[in-house]
Design an enzyme around this catalytic site. Structure first.
Site, PDB file in Angstrom:
ATOM      1  N   GLY A  18       6.843   1.232 -14.143  1.00 30.87           N
ATOM      2  CA  GLY A  18       8.755   1.678 -14.194  1.00 30.87           C
ATOM      3  C   GLY A  18       9.180   1.344 -13.443  1.00 30.87           C
ATOM      4  CB  ILE A  19      12.002   3.808 -11.581  1.00 30.90           C
ATOM      5  CG1 ILE A  19      12.806   4.295 -12.847  1.00 30.90           C
ATOM      6  CG2 ILE A  19      12.517   3.039 -10.082  1.00 30.90           C
ATOM      7  CD1 ILE A  19      13.022   5.431 -12.372  1.00 30.90           C
ATOM      8  CG  ASP A  64      -2.365  12.603  -5.124  1.00 33.04           C
ATOM      9  OD1 ASP A  64      -1.406  12.880  -5.276  1.00 33.04           O
ATOM     10  OD2 ASP A  64      -3.098  13.234  -6.309  1.00 33.04           O
ATOM     11  CG  ASN A  91       9.528   5.814  -7.653  1.00 37.25           C
ATOM     12  OD1 ASN A  91      11.068   5.774  -8.345  1.00 37.25           O
ATOM     13  ND2 ASN A  91       8.602   5.658  -8.437  1.00 37.25           N
ATOM     14  CE1 TYR A 156      11.214  14.930 -13.036  1.00 38.63           C
ATOM     15  CE2 TYR A 156      13.962  15.719 -14.232  1.00 38.63           C
ATOM     16  CZ  TYR A 156      12.234  14.282 -13.274  1.00 38.63           C
ATOM     17  OH  TYR A 156      13.133  12.876 -13.164  1.00 38.63           O
ATOM     18  CE  LYS A 160      12.459  13.919 -10.142  1.00 38.83           C
ATOM     19  NZ  LYS A 160      11.605  12.328  -9.001  1.00 38.83           N
ATOM     20  CB  THR A 193       9.819   4.197 -17.302  1.00 35.89           C
ATOM     21  OG1 THR A 193       9.682   5.614 -17.434  1.00 35.89           O
ATOM     22  CG2 THR A 193      10.726   3.936 -16.790  1.00 35.89           C
ATOM     23  N   PRO A 194       7.553   3.667 -18.619  1.00 32.53           N
ATOM     24  CG  PRO A 194       5.238   2.181 -18.612  1.00 32.53           C
ATOM     25  CD  PRO A 194       6.943   2.319 -18.219  1.00 32.53           C
TER      26      PRO A 194
END
Ligand code: NAD
Length: 253
Positions: A18-19, A64, A91, A156, A160, A193-194
């Site tokens: 992804g990103i 990890d 990220n 989430y 964030k 993205t995935p």
């Protein structure tokens, strides 16, 4: 290649997909030495092979981001291999749509660990090397959900939003220390993205998301990578403690 990151060593977490992967590609195009970190060892191997293109310039580290000992070991590897670190892109992350009623305490903790603890750990252990650089830069991945909430994104959004203010606090601490390290956060909207592909494949969800996206389309990972590149480069030398939205106009409404 135009060399916007020539001579710089950059560590990107979540770089197997992804990103993060798009950012690794973009950084390599701009002549950085890229350290790809992810817990997905197979994905890392493929990403590294693509980036090296037959040379031995970049490095992959299975990491990890929630495990402190793994960060300590990674910094040791980086010091041995390159002797420096100029850029850290925190990220790696993930999120699930869940109502508060359906969120278990374990899921809450896992979401905060991957999205927020990781940023603290990466910052804490990379800062000594970044400060030695004299022109260090940290780019932390938040989300538009770190600025405005949405339904079914409690854990989430909390994580964030934490990234946003942790970034500002770190920026102020680094500025006061005059260590040359700039810290900024990036707040993407809907990026294909995935991570998001399964949700976006649902026509009802795609329709709903696009209806509140002024640009009327999803972002591609490279469009986020370009903003990360700018913040990480010396072109952003007077930016620290900033939050940059890359959301097709969602939060402008
Ligand atoms: P992705 O799933 O394509 O890539 C995330 C990568 O992080 C994967 O390679 C995964 O293996 C890695 N990862 C996950 N947990 C990890 C851990 N504990 N340790 C190490 N690596 C780990 O997702 P993406 O869409 O590219 O998301 C990247 C970041 O962007 C995330 O922080 C996400 O929250 C954020 N973001 C994404 C969107 C979007 O719409 N895709 C929007 C806003 C913010």
């Amino acid at each position: 290649m135009s060399g916007r990151l020539s001579g710089k060593v950059a560590l990107i977490t979540g770089a197997a997909s992804g990103i993060g992967l798009a950012t690794a590609r973009r950084f390599a195009e701009e002549d950085a030495m890229v350290i790809l970190a992810d817990r997905d060892a197979a994905g890392l191997t493929a990403a590294l092979a693509e980036l090296q293109a037959g040379r031995d310039r970049h490095l992959a580290i299975t990491l990890d981001v929630t495990i402190e000992a793994a960060w300590i070991a990674a910094m040791k590897d980086i010091r041995t291999r390159y002797g420096r670190l100029d850029i850290l892109v925190n990220n790696a992350g993930f999120g699930r749509f869940r109502s508060i009623a359906d969120t278990t305490l374990d899921e809450w903790r896992a979401t905060l660990a991957v999205n927020l603890d990781s940023v603290f750990l990466g910052t804490k252990h990379a800062l000594p090397l970044l400060a030695e650089s004299g022109r260090g830069a940290i780019v932390n991945m938040s989300s538009m959900r770190g600025l405005v909430a949405g339904p079914n994104s409690g854990a989430y959004s909390a994580a964030k939003a934490g990234v946003r203010l942790f970034s500002k606090a770190t920026a102020l601490e680094c500025a006061a220390a005059r260590n040359g390290v700039r810290v900024n956060s990036v707040h993407p909207g809907h990026v294909e993205t995935p991570l998001t592909a399964p949700a976006y494949a649902n026509p009802d969800i795609a329709k709903e998301f696009l209806a509140h996206t002024p640009l009327g389309r999803f972002a591609q990972p490279r469009e986020i990578a370009g903003v990360i590149l700018f913040l990480a480069s010396d072109e952003a030398s007077y930016m620290t403690g900033s939050e940059v939205t890359v959301d097709g106009g969602v939060t402008a409404q």
